[in-house]
Write an enzyme that holds these catalytic residues in place. Structure first.
Site: not given
Lengths: 354, 354
Positions: A100, A167, A191
């Site tokens: 990511w 992030d 999440k």
């Protein structure tokens, strides 16, 4: 049989939240209308949006400190782009700790010079780079707090005078950090916060408005701040369930409480991985994630047996990411300690069985 | 009391869809896991996504004709940007029929020359411009099929050799059109398709890849096509409910069936608006939308009485858009004919009462 859900995301949510969410789909707010069929500008939903935004700031200890909370669409992947669009004037520093982070770097390169100040790509991202330095003349430093795929987690963040952008998709609200150090935090909801379909952005308003380029309306943080996350129709259901989950966390005792539980869960599983000679951890010990524990069987021939035992115990979602293989047990906030105990019991049973 | 929900969007969805959606939040697919807590790459959800995409193409009669269906995030407002990013090389023609068309025009201007070939802005968008012509040398022509706010609807579409791009957010799946005429259709889900949080895009693949600019990953239609709408985590719940709603429509008889019902609902309400001297329609008669009927009271002093009578009858969501005022009765696919009859009865009761 209730499953023990170790899914990496979308992932387990609190049972009470799911019950309330299910009920709201039929009858929201006692109004005999579904949450799905009311105007996003009706007072009941505007209240939900405001509560979600204020709970996010409250839980992070960022109220009245110049930060705004936004609930937008597009996932963290769209934030890779928005961060660069809104903040990258000339040059930015990025830390490459996984897939990511790598994607964030790729997006940013179209907007200016991108310095990758540290990377663990050489070893399949199985550790967190250390000892790197951040030039003083970059517009910001971007990092990814937790690598969901490989299972590493940044335990400390660099001391720097430049804006910190992070992030936190896979570990936000899971541990205490000095959140004031960050100027921009973003996280896909799926999440620790809610279902897929919305993204939380926490931004210090004073860092905006400094780039010269034209920013398209829907990619402009200032537009979304000015419109209270309602520049267009928001992802109503995902925001509502996020609000419920944040309220659940607050009622439990907030981040200090859940961090303790998360540490217990991680300690329980990693202790077993290290003790049991049939298993081996994947990443550097000091960088192990409390959210995603990755491990492999030392003898691959035991795979079918272990998988079958897990299934019989109701364990779900511990396959490793398709790019990595092995196992990954994700232990997000809503996963009970008991579920980790069940997994550990199966690991010990495997040891006794063979 | 069950409400008669005329909300403009998010709006009424079929009761059976809401029941199934509520159930899936607790237990999806009989797996004892919530739809919200399973991986979007698990087979049960991949099946949902594929079914949603194929149902969309099937209902529009666009299977095996070079079109792809995508379910993305960001709403139609993000599509204003994506259309320009992906298709506008030099020059595009736009028809300005309302606020959303106007916003689409604003976004496109950053990417090339934008010709506004027709506009009804002069009269508050209360009609559809006619008699305009579209130059042959534009990259595409963009229009908005239905003006949700003011209540106009394009009954015909121009004959042209250039690519037709259409925002059908508020009337897709409501009426039969020659959908093959269009190269790109997009629609936020929250009217005739599902809850807020996902956007349907139908694109003829051959029109892509012709602009020279760099397109950011998440804004690139080709990326989303290549990844089957899973370039990142999709809006799982919204896609699932959209799939259920499309299946509901198919089971009823598809667009031909629902168009007939929609025409009956619209005729019933507009006939009353024209007959009853206490009410007056807002837009040009030939351009009246079958989805959103706008009207005002001829005597504003009756407002409180009419509002009270509506409330007592269980009528919800007929306030006009905050930018227009008056009333707006939205009659999307899931609104029963009976609900329109209840509204007409109240209008007639008002006439008898005063």
């Amino acid at each position: 049989m209730k499953k023990h859900n170790f899914s990496a995301g979308p992932c387990i949510l609190p049972e009470d939240v799911l019950k309330k969410a299910s009920e709201a789909v039929l009858n929201f707010n006692g109004d005999n209308l579904s949450l799905l069929e009311i105007s996003h500008r009706s007072k009941p939903f505007v209240d939900v949006m405001e509560k979600a935004r204020s709970l996010a700031l409250e839980l992070l200890g960022l109220e009245n400190k110049g930060y705004k909370a936004l609930f937008l669409q597009g996932g963290a992947s769209l934030e890779f782009l928005m961060v660069a669009y809104n903040l990258l004037q000339k040059k930015a520093a990025y830390l490459n700790t996984g897939t990511w982070a790598d994607n964030a770097i790729k997006e940013a390169k179209a907007f200016g010079e991108v310095l990758v100040v540290g990377s663990s790509k050489d070893k399949g991202f199985n550790y967190i780079p250390k000892g790197y330095s951040i030039p003083e003349d970059v517009d910001y430093f971007h990092c990814t707090s937790n690598n969901t795929i490989v299972g590493t987690q940044m335990k400390t963040f660099p001391k720097t005078n430049v804006s910190l952008v992070c992030d936190m998709s896979s570990d936000i609200f899971s541990r205490q950090l000095d959140f004031e150090k960050f100027d921009l935090i973003y996280a896909g909801a799926q999440k620790n916060m809610g279902p897929a379909g919305t993204t939380l952005i926490i931004v210090k308003e004073e860092i905006l408005g400094k780039v010269e380029r034209h920013i398209p309306t829907m990619l402009d943080y200032q537009v979304h701040i000015d419109k209270d996350s309602m520049a267009n129709t928001p992802s109503v259901f995902a925001v509502y369930v996020s609000m419920l989950t944040l309220q659940w966390l607050k009622d439990l005792g907030g981040i200090p409480f859940i961090e303790e539980v998360n540490n217990k869960k991680a300690a329980l599983l990693y202790t077993e991985i290290d003790r049991n000679s049939l298993f081996k951890g994947v990443v550097a010990k000091e960088d192990r994630s409390t959210m995603n524990a990755t491990f492999v069987l030392t003898d691959e021939n035991l795979t079918a047996t272990f998988d079958k035992m897990c299934k019989q115990a109701g364990i779900n979602g511990i396959d490793g990411h398709r790019s990595v293989g092995g196992y990954r047990a994700s232990m997000y906030n809503a996963l009970p300690l008991y579920s980790v105990q069940v997994l550990v019991d199966v690991m010990q049973e495997l040891e006794r069985t063979i």
